[in-house]
Every structure is written in C-alpha cells, then in structure tokens.
Design an enzyme around this catalytic site. Sequence first.
Site, short mmCIF file in Angstrom:
data_model
loop_
_atom_site.label_atom_id
_atom_site.label_comp_id
_atom_site.label_asym_id
_atom_site.label_seq_id
_atom_site.Cartn_x
_atom_site.Cartn_y
_atom_site.Cartn_z
N LYS A 30 -6.40 4.66 -11.83
CA LYS A 30 -5.23 5.73 -12.20
C LYS A 30 -3.82 4.90 -11.55
CE LYS A 30 -2.34 8.22 -9.89
NZ LYS A 30 -0.95 8.37 -10.90
N CYS A 65 7.78 -3.98 -1.93
CA CYS A 65 7.20 -3.82 -0.38
C CYS A 65 7.66 -5.07 0.54
CB CYS A 65 5.90 -3.63 -0.52
SG CYS A 65 4.94 -4.73 -1.42
N GLU A 77 12.12 3.03 5.05
CA GLU A 77 12.10 2.19 3.70
C GLU A 77 12.93 2.75 2.77
OE1 GLU A 77 8.52 2.22 1.37
OE2 GLU A 77 8.82 -0.22 1.14
N GLU A 84 -2.42 -0.32 0.90
CA GLU A 84 -1.33 -1.34 1.00
C GLU A 84 -0.04 -0.43 0.97
OE1 GLU A 84 -0.71 -4.28 2.27
OE2 GLU A 84 -2.91 -4.99 1.81
P1 NAP Z 1 3.44 6.73 -3.88
O1 NAP Z 1 4.41 7.77 -4.56
O2 NAP Z 1 2.82 6.77 -2.68
O3 NAP Z 1 2.29 6.66 -5.36
C1 NAP Z 1 1.47 5.60 -5.38
C2 NAP Z 1 0.67 6.08 -6.26
O4 NAP Z 1 -0.22 7.14 -5.56
C3 NAP Z 1 0.90 6.62 -7.49
O5 NAP Z 1 -0.08 6.19 -8.56
C4 NAP Z 1 1.06 8.10 -7.54
O6 NAP Z 1 0.78 8.93 -8.53
C5 NAP Z 1 -0.41 8.07 -6.52
N1 NAP Z 1 -0.31 9.46 -5.70
C6 NAP Z 1 0.69 10.42 -5.38
N2 NAP Z 1 0.18 11.51 -4.75
C7 NAP Z 1 -1.16 11.25 -4.51
C8 NAP Z 1 -2.19 11.96 -3.88
N3 NAP Z 1 -1.85 13.29 -3.43
N4 NAP Z 1 -3.50 11.51 -4.19
C9 NAP Z 1 -3.70 10.37 -4.78
N5 NAP Z 1 -2.65 9.54 -5.12
C10 NAP Z 1 -1.48 9.92 -5.34
O7 NAP Z 1 4.22 5.32 -4.02
P2 NAP Z 1 5.06 4.81 -5.29
O8 NAP Z 1 6.55 5.55 -5.08
O9 NAP Z 1 4.73 4.74 -6.50
O10 NAP Z 1 5.55 3.25 -4.53
C11 NAP Z 1 6.62 2.95 -3.90
C12 NAP Z 1 5.78 2.45 -2.63
O11 NAP Z 1 4.85 1.60 -2.78
C13 NAP Z 1 6.75 1.93 -1.56
O12 NAP Z 1 6.46 2.69 -0.27
C14 NAP Z 1 6.29 0.55 -1.37
O13 NAP Z 1 6.63 -0.20 -0.18
C15 NAP Z 1 4.65 0.70 -1.64
N6 NAP Z 1 4.24 -0.58 -1.91
C16 NAP Z 1 3.50 -1.24 -1.21
C17 NAP Z 1 2.86 -2.75 -1.70
C18 NAP Z 1 2.23 -3.40 -0.79
O14 NAP Z 1 1.22 -4.02 -1.30
N7 NAP Z 1 2.10 -3.05 0.62
C19 NAP Z 1 3.09 -2.96 -2.99
C20 NAP Z 1 4.08 -2.33 -3.70
C21 NAP Z 1 4.34 -0.99 -3.23
P3 NAP Z 1 2.28 9.33 -9.21
O15 NAP Z 1 2.49 8.19 -10.12
O16 NAP Z 1 1.84 10.36 -10.05
O17 NAP Z 1 3.15 9.74 -8.11
#
Ligand code: NAP
Length: 481
Positions: free
Chosen positions: A171, A280, A383, A246
Amino acid sequence: MPFDNLIAGEWIAGPQRGQNRNPSDTADLIGEYAQADAAQLDAAVAAAQAAFPAWSTGSIQARSDALDRIGAEILARREELGVLLAREEGKTRPEAIGEVTRSGQIFKFFAGECLRLSGETLPSVRTGVGVDITREPMGVVGLITPWNFPIAIPAWKIAPALAFGNCVVFKPADLVPGSAWTLAEIIHRSGIPSGVFNLVMGRGSVIGDPLVQHPGIAALSFTGSVEVGRRIALQCAERGAKVQLEMGGKNPQVVLDDADLAQAVELCVQSAFFSTGQRCTASSRLIVTEGIHDRFVAAMRERMAGLRVGDALHAGTDVGPAASEAQLAQDLRYIDIAREEGATLAAGGGAAQCHSGSGKTGFFVTPTLLTDTTPAMRINREEVFGPVASVIRVKDYDEALAVANDTPFGLSAGIATSSLRHAVHFKRHAQSGMVMVNLPTAGVDYHVPFGGRKASSYGPREQGRYAQEFFTTVKTAYTLA
Ligand code: NAP
C-alpha cells in the site's frame, strides 16, 4: 490504461478513484488512481497466500532473474520515471532521477542477494547429532510507504521481500500513487507469478489499518510518521505479527570551529533544504560552536540567497515545492512557532513564488534559517519535514555532542570537523543509527543497513544484507545421522 489495483495478477478498478496532482502546478492532473476497499484488500491477501507455497520453494534463479529484469527496466526508464516522480512529489528532476536510479540499483542488488542467503552448520553438544540453522521467508508481508520517496522506499521493501521468498501486499502513500503504480506495472511484466505481488492503493485509514490488522499478514514493514508507526506496532504486537518501523528524525549537524567553512555550509544546505527538506534524514538542527558561529551564519545566508525555489521540472530549480498544501501549512506553522519562541529569522521565512515566474500555483516555500534557538524550543524537538533549519550556538565539542543527543529521535547525525579525535569520538557517541563525518546527514548507499534508534526506528534494519533479518525467520534443525 486506467490506473487500477493489481490483485492476483489482474488490474482491478476500485470502488473509488483519487486524483494525483502536481504540487508545482495544482492545475496539472497527473491521473486518477483506483482506491481499494477492504474487500479488495482481502482478495489481495488471499492471492498472496495462494501464491506463497510455490513462490517460497521455487527456483531462486527465477527470482533473481525477475528482480534483475525489474532493476534493468527501471534503470532504462530512469528519465521518464524521474519526471513522473518530480511531477507528483515535487523534488527536482535531477533528485527524482537519482531516486529512480537508486531504486533500479536496489532491485539489482537483491537479484544477487537472493542467491546469497546463507545459514550455518554446527556440531551438536550431543554425539552424532548435527545442527543446521537456515532462513525461511516470513509468508505474506504487508508494506506501507510514505510520500517523500515514492519509488525508493517501495523498492527497498519490495525487492528484499521478494528476493527472500515472501509474497507482498503493497500500500503506497495516497498522495503519490503514480510512481508506485508504474513500479507495480514493471513488476507485473517481470515474470513473477500472479498473486506474488499485489498493489492496493488508497487511504491509510481505509485500507492501511485493515492491512495492519489482517490475520493473513505475517509481517508488516512501515515507513512514515511516529504517530502512525507506534499505533501499528501495538496492533502488530497484539496479534503477534512481526513489525519493522522507520519513522521521523530531528537530525543534528554539528559544525566545529575547525571545520572547513565552505564544506560545512554546502553539506548543511544540501541536507537541510534539498528535496524541500522532506527527508527523514534531513538536518534540521545545526549545532555550531561559538568560534565559527557568526561566519557560518553569514555564509549560510549568502549561499541560501542563491537557491532558486520553483517548479520541480524546471531547469535550474534547486528546491521544489512542499508535496502538499498540508505540508506547506505545517512548514509555515513551525516557522511562526519558532519566532514566537524567540528565534530570529536569518533567512527565508514564508510561502514563495515559483522562480520561473510562470504564475503556476504550487506549494512553494522559501528555505528558512532560524538563529538564536535553544535545544528546548519546539522547533528543535519536533519534526517539521520542510526546508527549515535552526542554528543552536554551543561552547565546544562536548556541549555540541550533548545537544546533538538531546532529542527523542536518533536516525542520522553529522559532524563537520578537521579533527580526527572529535570525528572518531562522535562516530562512537552519537546516539543515532547513522553517522556522517564531513558529509550531509541525508544521502546513503543502497547496499548497507539503513535505520535509527529511539523514536526513529523500531525492529530490524532495512537494506543491504541486513534486510534478511526482517524478511526471513530462522529455523534450527537437529539431525541424528
Ligand atoms: P504517515 O502519515 O505516517 O503515512 C505513512 C503511510 O502510512 C502512508 O501510506 C499512510 O497512508 C499510511 N497510514 C496512515 N494512517 C494509517 C493507519 N491508521 N494504518 C495504516 N497505515 C496508515 O507519514 P507520511 O506523512 O506519509 O510521511 C512522512 C513521515 O515519514 C515523516 O515523519 C518522515 O520522517 C517519515 N519517513 C521516515 C523514513 C525513515 O526511513 N525513517 C523515510 C521517509 C519518511 P496515507 O497516504 O493514506 O496517509
């Protein structure tokens, strides 16, 4: 061709479609992508379960060949896929082509890794008995990815999952389905049997949550925010599923008095502002010792004045837009918070116009530098995920190290110094999964482990040969000959 879900080797329309729009030009509709529902998710998991026995015990040569073909096609189409990625996510065209290239390299790396999965043979403490330790695939794995690396993060989860014999339900982030769909289409044509790889697009709340809770998912790999990740960890623990998370970062970049100033400025600009700060591993806390502080701030302002913000596809753009209106609002909100907390705005500070002067409506924000900040301020603890960096002035190396480690996160940490003693000490004592000496905190190799400590990561590392920790399970077999 409609952009449908891939379930059991068939392209299936969802009950709804979602629009994928260009953050550099909101009038530009990239496409309408299927959004799956819970019934389609069930069908995808069932297809993966049905495909697993043959895939997990089949020829590793066939697996390797398929992964190699996927990697080769991605590399051959890197320009075209890079343009799509820049158009849907907003990183610049060169950055996007770089991400696509890395994705191709990841598939090629794991084409080799699936031939190298090794075990151990030991003598038993019992006479005449042999002990074999082998690795087996987990089963059906669920992969959930964020919007900021629309093809590289899917690649570094899908490639090892398939290489080690798992079946996949993937997904992608709802904001950037284009690169994920194109990757799925390439995988579909690679010769991998139907059902081994399934794509379900849609919102996290609609299909992400049921994917995490699905009893058919043996292991769940997630990249995204801490808030969502922690909830997923609890849900997986409750039903005994393996989980890998992550998450975010608040990465420190230390600059010592003895640093090469030009090099320090360049690596700070690179890691704080490129990819619009939406990494990130971005540096967001610049921890600078007092002997170089004023020269560093002046040189940063001068360098930042030359950064061109604009359309991700426009030649000469250094910094593309925020990926969404919500992310732009978050960037601006944090700049306001920092100023209310007493920070000084040294550069940038607001929504920007596209430098090409095209009049396009996009989510542009100026790279922003905040000075006179303290470690306790929210701007230094939370962040932002945008092109916003704050400077913290410190007395010496010891204080710099203490401030660098004073964070709930622990993904990447950098130091700019010409002192071998401080570089070696920092590598050992930075509380992070990755340490960079005279290099940006962002920008990593694809063949070595990636991940962090504290709130940044949970579970086994991703990438390189360490990826097998998550995507396999160990079996110990005793044989009396
Ligand atoms: P996010 O809002 O947590 O979403 C990540 C993924 O989870 C998306 O596919 C999202 O779907 C899905 N999701 C949301 N709610 C969910 C639920 N209740 N159950 C299961 N899946 C769910 O994060 P983001 O805004 O896309 O990404 C930004 C974050 O990613 C930042 O905090 C960044 O630091 C982190 N990041 C970390 C790394 C690493 O390797 N450490 C790398 C890149 C990014 P939707 O798209 O529909 O919301």
